[in-house]
Enzyme design. Structure first.
Site, short mmCIF file in Angstrom:
data_model
loop_
_atom_site.label_atom_id
_atom_site.label_comp_id
_atom_site.label_asym_id
_atom_site.label_seq_id
_atom_site.Cartn_x
_atom_site.Cartn_y
_atom_site.Cartn_z
N ASP A 26 45.62 4.16 -22.40
CA ASP A 26 45.34 2.91 -21.70
C ASP A 26 45.03 1.85 -22.75
O ASP A 26 44.75 2.16 -23.90
CB ASP A 26 44.14 3.15 -20.77
CG ASP A 26 43.66 1.87 -20.10
OD1 ASP A 26 44.50 1.13 -19.56
OD2 ASP A 26 42.44 1.63 -20.13
N ASP A 210 39.93 4.33 -19.38
CA ASP A 210 38.54 3.98 -19.08
C ASP A 210 38.27 3.61 -17.63
O ASP A 210 37.11 3.40 -17.25
CB ASP A 210 38.12 2.79 -19.94
CG ASP A 210 38.67 1.47 -19.40
OD1 ASP A 210 39.90 1.37 -19.23
OD2 ASP A 210 37.86 0.58 -19.10
#
Length: 273
Positions: A26, A210
């Site tokens: 990510d 996250d």
């Protein structure tokens, strides 16, 4: 769920020693610290250097997996020779810049554009709300808004999306408007990992993210195979499906530096001077 320690435990290190190695990351909150506005995010130069070095290693594929548009994610990280999954999986762009778009989603940008126009009109009076039109999806950010606007904002976004047959998901101080097809980071990561040989007998996969949207990838990878290593960055709101947790983007950078140290440069692999 175990805290990520660098260097990592021997059992985890062994699962990351295969080839090809797929390093799936990510962007916001994982490589780049979270910023008040999407356009203010920055990937630290040392992190960028490590990701670039990983992408240059033999038998290593780096994949950026982002809610951002693929082009925006690539621009932010600014590393060559990487794959990009953008818009939570609705677009995939190869290292050569070629797009892989499922034809059945071809009509979706029109509905997203209409939702964007309707939301822009309705949200203009709410201070601190930012509407990000990413062609395949929309992001309604409210990190800069007063916390009290969240329930009314959710209602406006859901009502607008529902009228156009779109769906809404929630992330960190953001509502995502997406096409109705059940595409997410999980389905996109599985599809690309299969294409790149990530589930072969000697292959290794690591995915770090996250946000709540990254949980789709954690669940999909862990359901598909026990071998992939999954890392949740930051303190999750509730239970995470990730195997390991990292404190912040600095700890992920340390992990990536360790991972890089386990992979010989190309000249060492080939014997070139």
């Amino acid at each position: 769920m175990t805290a990520l320690l660098v260097p990592v435990a021997d059992a985890v290190a062994a699962r990351l020693a295969g080839a090809p190695l797929l390093v799936m990351l990510d962007v916001d909150g994982t490589l780049a610290p979270i910023a008040p506005r999407p356009d203010a995010a920055r990937v630290p130069e040392e992190t960028r250097r490590i990701v670039a070095a990983l992408a240059s290693r033999p038998a290593v594929d780096v994949v950026l997996v982002s809610g951002r548009a693929a082009g925006d994610a690539r621009r932010l990280v600014s590393v060559a020779n990487v794959w990009v999954i953008g818009n939570h999986g609705y677009e995939v762009v190869g290292p050569d810049g070629g797009e892989i778009i499922d034809p059945k989603y071809a009509a979706m940008p029109a509905a997203i554009a209409l939702a964007s126009r309707r939301l822009r009109s309705r949200l203009s009076a709410i201070p601190g709300v930012i509407l990000e039109d990413k062609r395949w999806t929309l992001s309604v950010h409210y990190r800069l808004a007063d916390a009290s606007v969240e329930p009314a904002l959710r209602s406006i976004v859901e009502e607008t999306a529902r009228a156009l047959g779109l769906r809404v998901s929630a992330g960190k101080m953001v509502f995502e408007v997406r096409p109705p097809a059940r595409v997410d980071k999980g389905s996109a990561v599985l599809a690309l990992a299969s294409t790149l040989g990530g589930f072969g007998g000697d292959a290794s996969i690591v995915f770090a993210g996250d946000d709540a949207t990254d949980e789709d990838a954690f669940r999909a990878l862990r359901a598909h195979s026990p071998a992939p290593v999954t890392i949740r960055v930051g303190q999750p709101d509730g239970i995470t499906a990730a195997e390991l947790t990292a404190h912040d983007t600095d700890e992920i950078r340390e992990f990536l530096a360790w991972l890089l140290s386990t992979r010989a440069p190309a000249q060492e692999m080939t014997g070139a001077p």
